[in-house]
Design an enzyme around this catalytic site. Sequence first.
Site, short mmCIF file in Angstrom:
data_model
loop_
_atom_site.label_atom_id
_atom_site.label_comp_id
_atom_site.label_asym_id
_atom_site.label_seq_id
_atom_site.Cartn_x
_atom_site.Cartn_y
_atom_site.Cartn_z
N ASP A 1 0.80 -1.64 0.02
CA ASP A 1 -0.23 -0.04 -0.12
C ASP A 1 1.32 1.48 0.03
O ASP A 1 2.04 1.24 0.80
CB ASP A 1 -0.68 -0.09 1.30
CG ASP A 1 -2.41 1.33 0.87
OD1 ASP A 1 -2.84 1.51 -0.06
OD2 ASP A 1 -2.54 1.16 2.01
N ASN B 1 -10.88 -2.35 -5.42
CA ASN B 1 -10.32 -1.93 -6.17
C ASN B 1 -11.04 -1.50 -7.59
O ASN B 1 -10.32 -0.61 -8.27
CB ASN B 1 -8.28 -2.25 -6.49
CG ASN B 1 -8.16 -1.93 -5.18
OD1 ASN B 1 -7.18 -3.12 -5.03
ND2 ASN B 1 -7.80 -1.24 -4.47
C1 IPE Z 1 -5.12 -2.39 -0.55
O1 IPE Z 1 -4.99 -1.22 -0.41
C2 IPE Z 1 -5.34 -3.67 -1.70
C3 IPE Z 1 -4.28 -3.64 -2.61
C4 IPE Z 1 -2.57 -3.53 -1.50
C5 IPE Z 1 -4.02 -3.98 -3.58
P1 IPE Z 1 -6.64 0.27 -0.75
O2 IPE Z 1 -5.45 0.55 -0.91
O3 IPE Z 1 -7.21 -0.64 -1.34
O4 IPE Z 1 -7.09 -0.66 0.62
P2 IPE Z 1 -7.66 0.89 1.76
O5 IPE Z 1 -8.21 1.34 0.47
O6 IPE Z 1 -6.48 1.60 2.64
O7 IPE Z 1 -8.64 -0.66 2.36
C1 IPE Z 2 -1.44 0.42 -3.73
O1 IPE Z 2 -1.05 1.35 -3.79
C2 IPE Z 2 -1.45 -0.13 -4.22
C3 IPE Z 2 -2.87 -1.01 -4.51
C4 IPE Z 2 -4.09 -0.67 -4.24
C5 IPE Z 2 -3.07 -1.28 -6.66
P1 IPE Z 2 -2.10 2.29 -3.29
O2 IPE Z 2 -2.94 3.11 -5.17
O3 IPE Z 2 -3.74 1.88 -2.84
O4 IPE Z 2 -1.84 3.51 -2.60
P2 IPE Z 2 -2.49 5.06 -1.78
O5 IPE Z 2 -3.10 4.54 -1.19
O6 IPE Z 2 -3.46 5.93 -2.15
O7 IPE Z 2 -1.32 5.47 -0.98
MG MG Z 3 -3.83 2.59 -0.56
#
Ligand code: IPE
Ligand code: IPE
Ligand code: MG
Length: 229
Positions: free
Chosen positions: A17, A65
Amino acid sequence: MSLPGSNSARHVAIIMDGNGRWAKRRHLPRAEGHRRGVEAVRRIARAAREMGLEALTLYAFSTENWRRSEDEIAALMGLMKRFILSDLDEFVANNVRLRIIGDYKAFPADITKLIDNALARTAGNDGTTLAVALNYGAQDEIARAAAKAAAQGAVTVEAIEAELDTAGMPPLDLLIRTSGEQRLSNFLLWQAAYAELWFTDVLWPDFKPEHLAEALASFGTRERRYGGR
Ligand code: IPE
Ligand code: IPE
Ligand code: MG
């Protein structure tokens, strides 16, 4: 690499993340954060193999997602394609077995074809398993597994476990989440029952093998009790 502590982890999972925040801090598009995130995947997959882990499971795309913008989803799909095309030979050469958890058949046909080819080309490998969670949600996984168990006549813990997407993998030892969030976001809810948890503020694109080593060192010092004494 030898690690301090008495217990060695066999199976580590990572909620990767923080790509978006990494990009935002640098006034870059979110897609650039994802691109740098792929570089971290490459580094950490290599490190996991070199550290002798039996399995590494990476959360790459959740069932939630799909709520992101079309542009961001398209950027993620493009990166997945390029990653398979550029890195598959290295996995084949290094005895890495690729595995997908989640319902990846929901992805566009060009990607599912690439994935199926990658799975077939590494199916005979018996080194580190690299499991990538794509269109993965633990609630969806458990519901699918329970339905299969029910169809076979016995909804028991063992029957459900045998139908999970991770069936046959070593038990989950350590679950890591980067970027400072401390939640599971629908990842490996069943498998995490007795996993050790490790949270770090490091954003995923900045995650380095030394951070993995630090998490494994912490794991090595923990006493796991599984409810007993
Ligand atoms: C979890 O991260 C999913 C992945 C790392 C693929 P998210 O960024 O989607 O999760 P939330 O929305 O912060 O809970
Ligand atoms: C994790 O990074 C990757 C995926 C969920 C695909 P994020 O895109 O969730 O990054 P933040 O949480 O917005 O920083
Ligand atoms: Mg995230």
